[in-house]
Design an enzyme around this catalytic site. Structure first.
Site, PDB file in Angstrom:
ATOM      1  N   LYS A  40      31.134  28.887   1.689  1.00  0.00           N
ATOM      2  CA  LYS A  40      31.786  29.807   2.611  1.00  0.00           C
ATOM      3  C   LYS A  40      32.045  31.170   1.971  1.00  0.00           C
ATOM      4  O   LYS A  40      32.477  31.251   0.835  1.00  0.00           O
ATOM      5  CB  LYS A  40      33.115  29.192   3.063  1.00  0.00           C
ATOM      6  CG  LYS A  40      33.821  29.958   4.140  1.00  0.00           C
ATOM      7  CD  LYS A  40      34.509  29.006   5.097  1.00  0.00           C
ATOM      8  CE  LYS A  40      35.173  29.714   6.244  1.00  0.00           C
ATOM      9  NZ  LYS A  40      34.282  30.484   7.090  1.00  0.00           N
ATOM     10  N   GLY A  45      35.920  29.906  -5.058  1.00  0.00           N
ATOM     11  CA  GLY A  45      34.756  29.492  -5.843  1.00  0.00           C
ATOM     12  C   GLY A  45      33.508  30.291  -5.495  1.00  0.00           C
ATOM     13  O   GLY A  45      32.737  30.682  -6.372  1.00  0.00           O
ATOM     14  N   CYS A  46      33.327  30.547  -4.209  1.00  0.00           N
ATOM     15  CA  CYS A  46      32.142  31.288  -3.759  1.00  0.00           C
ATOM     16  C   CYS A  46      32.203  32.745  -4.215  1.00  0.00           C
ATOM     17  O   CYS A  46      31.183  33.336  -4.565  1.00  0.00           O
ATOM     18  CB  CYS A  46      32.004  31.199  -2.242  1.00  0.00           C
ATOM     19  SG  CYS A  46      31.784  29.491  -1.686  1.00  0.00           S
ATOM     20  N   THR A  47      33.409  33.298  -4.249  1.00  0.00           N
ATOM     21  CA  THR A  47      33.584  34.673  -4.723  1.00  0.00           C
ATOM     22  C   THR A  47      33.315  34.752  -6.221  1.00  0.00           C
ATOM     23  O   THR A  47      32.608  35.650  -6.685  1.00  0.00           O
ATOM     24  CB  THR A  47      35.002  35.185  -4.380  1.00  0.00           C
ATOM     25  OG1 THR A  47      35.151  35.164  -2.960  1.00  0.00           O
ATOM     26  CG2 THR A  47      35.212  36.592  -4.899  1.00  0.00           C
ATOM     27  N   ALA A  50      29.509  34.515  -6.690  1.00  0.00           N
ATOM     28  CA  ALA A  50      28.820  35.734  -6.262  1.00  0.00           C
ATOM     29  C   ALA A  50      29.087  36.888  -7.231  1.00  0.00           C
ATOM     30  O   ALA A  50      28.177  37.651  -7.567  1.00  0.00           O
ATOM     31  CB  ALA A  50      29.246  36.119  -4.847  1.00  0.00           C
TER      32      ALA A  50
END
Length: 149
Positions: A40, A45-47, A50
């Site tokens: 998402k 975690g995704c930030t 990225a």
């Protein structure tokens, strides 16, 4: 579909990114691609993942690796996420879940005892001939570029 393995031909894809630009696996023939799936936009975690790829983007490009992120979020969500963190690589929109299913990353997950379907945080390093070079199923979100290099 089951998870493609190293040595397999990468499942072909056609998808739009956060700017509405169409990307096809065939567009990257002759180059390596890190196709990374994440759950998402704009979550911790995704930030972290990225931003690690962003911070090491020049090293990845110097190694001949094109980074493509994929989630089931919308084009508008991807636009906000990419702009907020100044992400230099395309984020592919997979709202119809075709890519997550073709790559076998749409799986049952569990949180607080609740089971649900979601995107696994997996990365496929695809070689210049569109074959899967490496599958990373244990992604270190803060050091993901190092796992690719």
């Amino acid at each position: 579909m089951s998870l493609p393995q190293a040595g397999d031909l990468a499942p072909d894809f056609t998808a739009k990114d956060q700017h509405g630009t169409t990307h096809r696996l065939a567009d990257y023939k002759g180059r390596r691609v890190a196709l990374y799936f994440y759950p998402k936009d704009d979550t911790s975690g995704c930030t972290a993942q990225a931003c690690d790829l962003r911070d090491n983007y020049q090293s990845l490009q110097a190694a001949g690796i094109q980074v493509l992120g994929v989630s089931i979020d919308s084009e508008k969500s991807h636009q906000k996420f990419a702009a907020k963190y100044d992400l230099p690589f395309p984020l592919l929109v997979d709202e119809d879940k075709k890519l997550v299913e073709d790559y076998g990353v749409w799986q049952e997950k569990s949180m607080y005892g609740r089971k649900y379907m979601g995107t696994m945080r997996y990365t496929f390093l695809i070689d210049a001939d569109s074959k899967i070079e490496k599958v990373i199923t244990k992604v270190d979100t803060k050091n993901h570029a190092a796992q690719l290099l």
